[in-house]
Design an enzyme around this catalytic site. Structure first.
Site, PDB file in Angstrom:
ATOM      1  N   LYS A  45     -10.377  -7.756   6.441  1.00  0.00           N
ATOM      2  CA  LYS A  45      -9.494  -7.385   7.545  1.00  0.00           C
ATOM      3  C   LYS A  45     -10.116  -7.994   8.804  1.00  0.00           C
ATOM      4  O   LYS A  45     -11.182  -7.549   9.260  1.00  0.00           O
ATOM      5  CB  LYS A  45      -9.430  -5.867   7.715  1.00  0.00           C
ATOM      6  CG  LYS A  45      -8.690  -5.131   6.641  1.00  0.00           C
ATOM      7  CD  LYS A  45      -8.745  -3.638   6.934  1.00  0.00           C
ATOM      8  CE  LYS A  45      -8.027  -2.849   5.870  1.00  0.00           C
ATOM      9  NZ  LYS A  45      -8.208  -1.392   6.081  1.00  0.00           N
ATOM     10  N   LYS A  54      -0.856  -0.803  -4.511  1.00  0.00           N
ATOM     11  CA  LYS A  54      -2.119  -0.124  -4.173  1.00  0.00           C
ATOM     12  C   LYS A  54      -1.799   1.329  -3.901  1.00  0.00           C
ATOM     13  O   LYS A  54      -0.927   1.619  -3.067  1.00  0.00           O
ATOM     14  CB  LYS A  54      -2.750  -0.785  -2.955  1.00  0.00           C
ATOM     15  CG  LYS A  54      -3.851   0.016  -2.267  1.00  0.00           C
ATOM     16  CD  LYS A  54      -4.588  -0.855  -1.257  1.00  0.00           C
ATOM     17  CE  LYS A  54      -4.720  -0.161   0.077  1.00  0.00           C
ATOM     18  NZ  LYS A  54      -5.522  -0.964   1.038  1.00  0.00           N
ATOM     19  N   LEU A  55      -2.481   2.222  -4.593  1.00  0.00           N
ATOM     20  CA  LEU A  55      -2.266   3.657  -4.391  1.00  0.00           C
ATOM     21  C   LEU A  55      -3.433   4.227  -3.596  1.00  0.00           C
ATOM     22  O   LEU A  55      -4.595   4.020  -3.966  1.00  0.00           O
ATOM     23  CB  LEU A  55      -2.183   4.384  -5.736  1.00  0.00           C
ATOM     24  CG  LEU A  55      -1.121   3.929  -6.739  1.00  0.00           C
ATOM     25  CD1 LEU A  55      -1.224   4.778  -8.008  1.00  0.00           C
ATOM     26  CD2 LEU A  55       0.272   3.989  -6.139  1.00  0.00           C
ATOM     27  N   LYS A  56      -3.122   4.935  -2.527  1.00  0.00           N
ATOM     28  CA  LYS A  56      -4.152   5.692  -1.819  1.00  0.00           C
ATOM     29  C   LYS A  56      -4.542   6.868  -2.712  1.00  0.00           C
ATOM     30  O   LYS A  56      -3.669   7.518  -3.311  1.00  0.00           O
ATOM     31  CB  LYS A  56      -3.591   6.216  -0.499  1.00  0.00           C
ATOM     32  CG  LYS A  56      -3.340   5.130   0.517  1.00  0.00           C
ATOM     33  CD  LYS A  56      -4.638   4.540   0.994  1.00  0.00           C
ATOM     34  CE  LYS A  56      -4.389   3.514   2.070  1.00  0.00           C
ATOM     35  NZ  LYS A  56      -5.630   2.968   2.607  1.00  0.00           N
ATOM     36  N   GLU A 115     -11.086   0.628  -4.287  1.00  0.00           N
ATOM     37  CA  GLU A 115     -11.473   0.214  -2.944  1.00  0.00           C
ATOM     38  C   GLU A 115     -12.188   1.343  -2.206  1.00  0.00           C
ATOM     39  O   GLU A 115     -11.702   2.466  -2.167  1.00  0.00           O
ATOM     40  CB  GLU A 115     -10.227  -0.221  -2.166  1.00  0.00           C
ATOM     41  CG  GLU A 115     -10.473  -0.835  -0.820  1.00  0.00           C
ATOM     42  CD  GLU A 115      -9.180  -1.226  -0.117  1.00  0.00           C
ATOM     43  OE1 GLU A 115      -8.103  -1.164  -0.740  1.00  0.00           O
ATOM     44  OE2 GLU A 115      -9.252  -1.573   1.071  1.00  0.00           O
ATOM     45  N   ASP A 124      -7.220   2.920  -3.497  1.00  0.00           N
ATOM     46  CA  ASP A 124      -8.008   2.867  -2.262  1.00  0.00           C
ATOM     47  C   ASP A 124      -8.372   4.291  -1.867  1.00  0.00           C
ATOM     48  O   ASP A 124      -7.490   5.108  -1.629  1.00  0.00           O
ATOM     49  CB  ASP A 124      -7.182   2.209  -1.152  1.00  0.00           C
ATOM     50  CG  ASP A 124      -7.987   2.086   0.147  1.00  0.00           C
ATOM     51  OD1 ASP A 124      -7.426   1.572   1.130  1.00  0.00           O
ATOM     52  OD2 ASP A 124      -9.163   2.493   0.166  1.00  0.00           O
ATOM     53  N   SER A 140       0.854  -1.191   0.000  1.00  0.00           N
ATOM     54  CA  SER A 140       0.000   0.000   0.000  1.00  0.00           C
ATOM     55  C   SER A 140       0.890   1.242   0.000  1.00  0.00           C
ATOM     56  O   SER A 140       1.774   1.371   0.854  1.00  0.00           O
ATOM     57  CB  SER A 140      -0.890  -0.004   1.245  1.00  0.00           C
ATOM     58  OG  SER A 140      -1.707   1.141   1.255  1.00  0.00           O
ATOM     59  N   ASP A 163     -14.175  -2.265   1.807  1.00  0.00           N
ATOM     60  CA  ASP A 163     -13.313  -2.454   2.988  1.00  0.00           C
ATOM     61  C   ASP A 163     -14.136  -2.047   4.212  1.00  0.00           C
ATOM     62  O   ASP A 163     -14.822  -2.865   4.814  1.00  0.00           O
ATOM     63  CB  ASP A 163     -12.045  -1.601   2.798  1.00  0.00           C
ATOM     64  CG  ASP A 163     -11.155  -1.503   4.046  1.00  0.00           C
ATOM     65  OD1 ASP A 163     -10.094  -0.873   3.956  1.00  0.00           O
ATOM     66  OD2 ASP A 163     -11.530  -2.034   5.097  1.00  0.00           O
ATOM     67  N   ASN A 176     -10.617   5.105   0.652  1.00  0.00           N
ATOM     68  CA  ASN A 176     -11.025   5.259   2.057  1.00  0.00           C
ATOM     69  C   ASN A 176     -12.216   6.211   2.188  1.00  0.00           C
ATOM     70  O   ASN A 176     -12.198   7.165   2.977  1.00  0.00           O
ATOM     71  CB  ASN A 176      -9.859   5.749   2.922  1.00  0.00           C
ATOM     72  CG  ASN A 176      -8.819   4.672   3.142  1.00  0.00           C
ATOM     73  OD1 ASN A 176      -7.711   4.801   2.656  1.00  0.00           O
ATOM     74  ND2 ASN A 176      -9.162   3.605   3.837  1.00  0.00           N
ATOM     75  N   GLY A 185      -4.689  -4.810   5.401  1.00  0.00           N
ATOM     76  CA  GLY A 185      -3.733  -4.606   6.497  1.00  0.00           C
ATOM     77  C   GLY A 185      -4.067  -3.359   7.287  1.00  0.00           C
ATOM     78  O   GLY A 185      -4.695  -2.440   6.769  1.00  0.00           O
TER      79      GLY A 185
HETATM   80  O1  LIG Z   1      -0.162  -2.669   4.654  1.00  0.00           O
HETATM   81  C1  LIG Z   1      -0.844  -2.317   5.627  1.00  0.00           C
HETATM   82  O2  LIG Z   1      -0.894  -2.913   6.716  1.00  0.00           O
HETATM   83  C2  LIG Z   1      -1.693  -1.073   5.467  1.00  0.00           C
HETATM   84  C3  LIG Z   1      -2.606  -1.244   4.290  1.00  0.00           C
HETATM   85  C4  LIG Z   1      -3.512  -0.062   4.198  1.00  0.00           C
HETATM   86  O3  LIG Z   1      -3.425   0.715   3.270  1.00  0.00           O
HETATM   87  N1  LIG Z   1      -4.343   0.097   5.206  1.00  0.00           N
HETATM   88  C5  LIG Z   1      -5.212   1.263   5.195  1.00  0.00           C
HETATM   89  C6  LIG Z   1      -6.546   0.884   4.634  1.00  0.00           C
HETATM   90  O4  LIG Z   1      -7.387   1.744   4.545  1.00  0.00           O
HETATM   91  O5  LIG Z   1      -6.669  -0.264   4.185  1.00  0.00           O
HETATM   92  C7  LIG Z   1      -5.230   1.856   6.548  1.00  0.00           C
HETATM   93  C8  LIG Z   1      -4.134   2.557   6.906  1.00  0.00           C
HETATM   94  C9  LIG Z   1      -4.052   3.132   8.162  1.00  0.00           C
HETATM   95  C10 LIG Z   1      -5.080   2.945   9.063  1.00  0.00           C
HETATM   96  C11 LIG Z   1      -6.176   2.198   8.683  1.00  0.00           C
HETATM   97  C12 LIG Z   1      -6.256   1.649   7.412  1.00  0.00           C
END
Ligand SMILES: O=C(O)CCC(=O)N[C@@H](C(=O)O)c1ccccc1
Length: 366
Positions: free
Chosen positions: A261, A159-161, A212, A187, A133, A237, A189, A289
């Site tokens: 998750k 995976k790009l935020k 995502e 992703d 990520s 998610d 969020n 994750g």
């Molecule tokens: O590789 C990892 O553990 C992080 C993967 C990731 O991007 N987690 C994000 C998510 O939204 O999925 C996240 C990051 C920080 C806190 C919560 C979620």
């Protein structure tokens, strides 16, 4: 198992680099660990709640409080991991707190019986392909440098935020630099609304694996409407907190892929139920994750080895986030992580490393 007592431990894990998402930037991971002590064995659970309720409504202090005041008193004197979920049902929500406690009981049980997490869950493989990520960056060049570094390390999926203002351009830049064969997904969020559908449709030409959680956590109907307008598959998610949520999302057509998750879903047993449900419906799943230490990472890698996990997960190596893990580090080999084969989680905290990051411990006799 008869539980002698439980230790609640808080640790503070500095990240190797700030990790920016659409809901904030993490520089240190404040983690609640749960250790269940029984006469036969000890078990560990890692609570994935963030220090602030920005990813979901849960947060580490709240999780510790609900475990201390409500979940532990709800546990019977002797408990089997399969009965923990039912015993905790009267407490509404707090799935991440429940997951940590259930996982610790399960880990103790499996260490005592000598069975690995993977064997118990039904792992079909002894190693899993790993994605990574990539947070929102200050510039396109710094993003491309980061992606280059992860590809050099062997990650098989990027995976790009994304968020409004950082979406089409970074995706285009990665495609132009690294080509069409790199497995690429985004992703959001929950950073967009249905009004952004035309903007999100501009991602369709880039052949992404998925987009995502584009919309709000609690809106399956709008995700279903959005999914009908996009070519890119929608993955959920935050919206999926149980097998029932997964069934509703599949029924509504709100997603065609689910990020599992275990902490968000209430534990590894419910996570397996979501896996089984999705497999029956032909819905692909992958393991998400939450910046876990090697303890949570071990459990996630075991889960990611189940047959329905057909997409690379956010099961990165320890060094993606931490210069020093509290267990032996998970290290990528040919883009894969080995599934631990020892009893229970198959990993142990290294006492010196754990002491170094511990900010508080609390012993609760049962
Ligand atoms: O590789 C990892 O553990 C992080 C993967 C990731 O991007 N987690 C994000 C998510 O939204 O999925 C996240 C990051 C920080 C806190 C919560 C979620």
């Amino acid at each position: 198992m008869k539980i002698t007592g439980v230790e609640l431990r808080r640790i503070s894990m500095p990240l190797v680099a700030p990790f920016r998402t659409s809901f904030g930037t993490e520089t240190v991971r404040d983690i609640l660990l749960v250790k269940v002590v029984t006469p036969e064995a000890e078990g560990w659970g890692e609570c994935v709640a963030m220090s602030e309720p920005l990813y979901s409504s849960e947060y580490a202090d709240g999780a510790a409080d609900v475990i201390r005041r409500f979940l532990l008193p709800a546990l019977p004197g002797t408990v089997d991991a399969g009965a923990v979920g039912r015993a905790l049902e009267p407490v509404k929500g707090h799935r991440m707190a429940k997951a940590a406690l259930e996982t610790a009981v399960l880990d103790a049980q499996l260490r005592a019986s000598g069975e690995s997490f993977g064997a118990f869950l039904g792992a079909a493989r002894d190693r899993v392909p790993c994605g990574v990520s990539v947070g929102i960056m200050d510039s396109i060049p710094s993003l491309l440098d980061a992606v280059q570094g992860y590809l050099d390390e062997g990650y098989v999926r990027i995976k790009l935020k994304i968020e409004p203002g950082w979406d089409v351009e970074p995706v285009r830049a990665v495609r132009e630099r690294f080509g069409d064969d790199v497995l690429l997904q985004v992703d959001a969020n929950a950073a967009y609304t249905l009004a952004d559908a035309p903007r999100l449709a501009k991602l369709d030409p880039f052949d992404l694996l998925l987009i995502e959680q584009p919309l709000a956590n609690d809106d399956l109907v709008q995700h279903a409407r959005l999914a009908r307008t996009l070519r890119t598959p929608v993955c959920l998610d935050e919206s999926i907190e149980s097998a029932a949520h997964a069934a509703a999302a599949i029924e509504l057509g709100a997603c065609s892929i689910i990020n599992i998750k275990p902490g968000r879903i209430g534990g590894y047993l419910e996570a397996r139920r979501v896996h089984d449900l999705c497999r029956a419906h032909g819905v692909a799943v992958w393991c998400g994750g939450m910046l876990e230490t090697g303890l949570g990472r071990a459990a996630n890698v075991a889960l990611a080895a189940l047959p329905g996990f057909t997409l690379p997960g956010d099961t990165s190596g320890s060094r993606r986030y931490y210069a020093m893990d509290i267990t032996a580090p998970f290290e990528l080999r040919d883009g894969h992580l080995d599934v631990p084969s020892g009893p229970g989680l198959g990993v142990e905290p290294i006492p010196e490393a754990l002491d170094e990051v511990t900010t508080s411990t609390e012993w609760i006799p049962l």
